[in-house]
Design a protein around this motif. Structure first.
Motif, PDB file in Angstrom:
ATOM      1  N   ARG A 241      12.294 -36.124  -9.444  1.00 15.44           N
ATOM      2  CA  ARG A 241      13.343 -35.658  -8.523  1.00 15.44           C
ATOM      3  C   ARG A 241      12.763 -34.716  -7.487  1.00 15.44           C
ATOM      4  O   ARG A 241      13.136 -34.764  -6.300  1.00 15.44           O
ATOM      5  N   MET A 242      11.850 -33.845  -7.923  1.00 15.99           N
ATOM      6  CA  MET A 242      11.206 -32.919  -6.997  1.00 15.99           C
ATOM      7  C   MET A 242      10.382 -33.679  -5.952  1.00 15.99           C
ATOM      8  O   MET A 242      10.349 -33.302  -4.778  1.00 15.99           O
ATOM      9  N   VAL A 243       9.705 -34.763  -6.376  1.00 16.96           N
ATOM     10  CA  VAL A 243       8.925 -35.567  -5.429  1.00 16.96           C
ATOM     11  C   VAL A 243       9.854 -36.185  -4.389  1.00 16.96           C
ATOM     12  O   VAL A 243       9.562 -36.181  -3.185  1.00 16.96           O
ATOM     13  N   ARG A 244      10.986 -36.730  -4.855  1.00 19.70           N
ATOM     14  CA  ARG A 244      11.923 -37.338  -3.904  1.00 19.70           C
ATOM     15  C   ARG A 244      12.465 -36.303  -2.918  1.00 19.70           C
ATOM     16  O   ARG A 244      12.570 -36.563  -1.710  1.00 19.70           O
ATOM     17  N   ALA A 245      12.812 -35.111  -3.427  1.00 25.29           N
ATOM     18  CA  ALA A 245      13.332 -34.059  -2.551  1.00 25.29           C
ATOM     19  C   ALA A 245      12.262 -33.587  -1.574  1.00 25.29           C
ATOM     20  O   ALA A 245      12.534 -33.382  -0.386  1.00 25.29           O
ATOM     21  N   ALA A 246      11.025 -33.405  -2.083  1.00 21.70           N
ATOM     22  CA  ALA A 246       9.941 -32.947  -1.216  1.00 21.70           C
ATOM     23  C   ALA A 246       9.595 -34.001  -0.174  1.00 21.70           C
ATOM     24  O   ALA A 246       9.302 -33.680   0.981  1.00 21.70           O
ATOM     25  N   GLY A 247       9.650 -35.274  -0.547  1.00 22.45           N
ATOM     26  CA  GLY A 247       9.384 -36.343   0.407  1.00 22.45           C
ATOM     27  C   GLY A 247      10.436 -36.384   1.508  1.00 22.45           C
ATOM     28  O   GLY A 247      10.118 -36.585   2.692  1.00 22.45           O
ATOM     29  N   ALA A 248      11.690 -36.179   1.112  1.00 23.31           N
ATOM     30  CA  ALA A 248      12.761 -36.145   2.104  1.00 23.31           C
ATOM     31  C   ALA A 248      12.575 -34.968   3.060  1.00 23.31           C
ATOM     32  O   ALA A 248      12.830 -35.075   4.268  1.00 23.31           O
ATOM     33  N   ASP A 249      12.126 -33.829   2.520  1.00 28.07           N
ATOM     34  CA  ASP A 249      11.887 -32.648   3.360  1.00 28.07           C
ATOM     35  C   ASP A 249      10.761 -32.909   4.356  1.00 28.07           C
ATOM     36  O   ASP A 249      10.843 -32.504   5.526  1.00 28.07           O
ATOM     37  N   VAL A 250       9.702 -33.591   3.919  1.00 21.92           N
ATOM     38  CA  VAL A 250       8.600 -33.921   4.836  1.00 21.92           C
ATOM     39  C   VAL A 250       9.102 -34.806   5.972  1.00 21.92           C
ATOM     40  O   VAL A 250       8.782 -34.578   7.152  1.00 21.92           O
ATOM     41  N   ARG A 251       9.904 -35.818   5.631  1.00 21.25           N
ATOM     42  CA  ARG A 251      10.429 -36.705   6.668  1.00 21.25           C
ATOM     43  C   ARG A 251      11.337 -35.941   7.645  1.00 21.25           C
ATOM     44  O   ARG A 251      11.294 -36.175   8.861  1.00 21.25           O
ATOM     45  N   ARG A 252      12.130 -35.008   7.099  1.00 16.12           N
ATOM     46  CA  ARG A 252      13.009 -34.219   7.961  1.00 16.12           C
ATOM     47  C   ARG A 252      12.207 -33.324   8.893  1.00 16.12           C
ATOM     48  O   ARG A 252      12.522 -33.205  10.089  1.00 16.12           O
ATOM     49  N   GLN A 253      11.149 -32.692   8.369  1.00 12.33           N
ATOM     50  CA  GLN A 253      10.328 -31.810   9.195  1.00 12.33           C
ATOM     51  C   GLN A 253       9.581 -32.597  10.277  1.00 12.33           C
ATOM     52  O   GLN A 253       9.386 -32.121  11.387  1.00 12.33           O
TER      53      GLN A 253
END
Length: 535
Positions: A241-253
């Motif tokens: 779940r943390m990987v999915r959230a962190a990946g989404a944050d990278v895409r947003r940034q």
């Protein structure tokens, strides 16, 4: 008997292979009284760590301290077959002196050899009885014992020394079910420091704590293997779940950074047009331009820093997720219809063991059980055509393949892909590479020479060569396939066999593995084959 001061400790341990490849770098470890299961994938250094603790290897740096006598059961120790049992047990001199005294030779040397150990034979017989070796005479030669009896004999020799610290390296390999039960009981009754390296799930359900050796460090968990795996599954779900959230944050940034660049570019264009329209003095226009550039630079740096931080969080999150991949292959050509005849053994008399009659139909999954020495390997070798029977007939009706314990079906001088092509000469190279990727050989790995593979990799390569062979095997025979495999490799084998659609004939003492395979018939070999209930 261990005391609270009995322990094993390693501090700053550094060890590398002769070619300079590091294995441990600054490893710290402390083990107290209780039963510890040391687990980890093949190649992480479990056996090497036991050898360092036992003093067989010396670290390049750091210290290993043991408070108490150490007993070490090696994984692959070959005994001199001509030795008598009492010599292997280490009691031959004491026993000889005791018999000499009983015969009237009251010399000082004999009394010194006996010391206080007047009940040596009684203690020895009690230990042998505990391990199911009560029938073994002390004057018997080791060569007359089975492989499983030899393992238990080596354990008996350690127990007679009464060590405070006991190290066991894959002790259940090559043990039949009865011998395993004896060893399980001995481990359950142990009260000192015990460290066991094993892939045997039933054995690891009898430990007090799990030590997972991974990436040069040890992670501890109080409890049995199944409790550890339950906790790890919860942790891995959270990590994913943390990987999915962190990946989404990278895409947003990344999107924010692109939008910021676009906005700043638009503002710069507007500023230039405004300066040209208003006819501002050059010095004023230049000052505004420099101010805008500084502001844009700070804005860009802010977004780049946020993106870098997001990427770092993603990297840390990905490190927490374990890469224990599973083998999943689609092999439709191995499918066998429900009532199709697969194999017939008619009045078969192998070179070792009793007569056998057997009919296999459809995609049956058959477990072949039996004590060590009953002839399971000989029977499989005979069915595979590796040895000729004394009498009777072997009639296979479908293509079959056989994976022996020796894993000697591959040419070590060839690459993995070349070995597969030997068994599937008509297959396209790219198709072979695509299938090997599903066996976890990706990118350049299929071109690696078999002679350089680790034990787990060699097993996967052998399994791939058999399952991808042409014609597709509709009967697959395996002889003790989980011996010397780590827990991750056993899971990989199980998932690979789940997708296999042909008939299976598996000789194994690994009950959890057999249960996971969905065995449909259980056969016991002992002077012939008889159907039996699941063990």
């Amino acid at each position: 008997m261990a005391t609270s001061t009995t322990h094993v400790s390693c501090h700053g341990l550094r060890f590398a292979w002769p070619d300079g490849t590091p294995l441990f770098e600054g490893l710290d470890l402390a083990i107290g009284p209780g039963r510890t299961g040391l687990i980890g994938v093949n190649g992480t250094g479990k056996s090497t760590l036991l050898r360092l603790i036992a003093g067989e290897l010396r670290p390049a740096a750091g210290t290993v301290r043991t408070a108490g006598q150490v007993g070490y059961l090696r994984q692959n120790l070959t005994l001199d077959t001509a030795q008598p049992v009492d010599r292997v047990l280490g009691i031959d001199r004491t026993r000889a002196a005791l018999h000499a005294i009983e015969a009237g030779d009251a010399s000082e040397e004999n009394f010194a050899a006996v010391g206080d150990d007047w009940d040596v034979e009684e203690r020895t017989r009690a230990t042998l009885d505990q391990l199911g070796l009560g029938h073994v005479a002390l004057d018997r030669r080791v060569g007359q014992l089975s492989g499983g009896e030899t393992v238990l004999l080596r354990l008996a020799a350690l127990l007679l020394r009464r060590p405070e610290i006991l190290l066991l390296d894959e002790p259940t390999n090559n043990l039949d079910l009865d011998a395993r039960e004896r060893l399980y009981a001995a481990v359950s009754a142990w009260h000192g420091v015990l460290v066991v390296v094993s892939h045997d799930r039933e054995l690891l359900e009898r430990v007090d704590q799990i030590a997972d050796l991974r990436d040069g460090g040890v992670r501890w968990f109080g409890g049995t293997l199944s409790e550890y795996e339950d906790a790890l599954a919860v942790e891995q779900e959270a990590a994913e779940r943390m990987v999915r959230a962190a990946g989404a944050d990278v895409r947003r940034q990344k999107r924010d950074l692109i939008e910021a660049h676009d906005k700043l570019a638009g503002r710069a264009s507007q500023g230039r047009r405004a300066a040209e329209t208003k006819g501002l003095p050059r010095i004023v226009a230049g000052a505004r331009k420099r101010s805008a550039q500084e502001s844009a630079g700070k804005h860009r740096i802010l977004h780049e820093e946020r993106l870098a931080q997001a990427r770092e969080r993603l990297e840390h999150a990905e490190e927490a997720v374990r890469d224990d991949d599973e083998i999943r292959v689609d092999l439709p050509h191995t499918e066998v219809p429900a009532r199709r005849r697969v194999l017939s053994l008619r009045d078969l008399l192998p070179r070792h063991g009793g007569r056998v009659d057997l009919e296999v139909q459809g995609p049956e999954r058959i477990a072949l059980l039996g004590r060590n020495g009953a002839g399971k390997t000989t029977l499989l070798d005979t069915v595979a055509g590796a040895v000729e029977p004394c009498e009777g007939e072997v009639a296979p009706y479908v293509p079959l393949r056989y994976l022996p314990q020796r894993l000697d079906i591959l040419d070590e001088s060839l690459s993995i892909v070349e070995n597969v092509r030997r068994l599937a000469p008509g297959a396209e190279p790219q198709r072979i590479r695509a299938q090997l990727a599903r066996f976890l050989f990706r990118k350049e790995r299929p071109d690696q020479r078999v002679g350089t593979l680790s034990g787990g990799e060699r097993f996967r390569a052998s399994l791939a060569a058999l399952m991808l062979a042409e014609p597709a095997p509709q009967l697959l025979m395996l002889d003790e396939p989980t011996n010397n495999l780590d827990l991750a490799s056993v899971r990989q084998l199980t998932t690979a066999l789940e997708s296999y659609r042909g008939a299976l004939l598996v000789a194994s003492h690994d009950r959890p593995f057999l249960r996971d395979l969905g065995i449909t018939r259980w056969l016991y070999l002992d002077d012939g084959l008889t159907e039996t209930d699941p063990p």
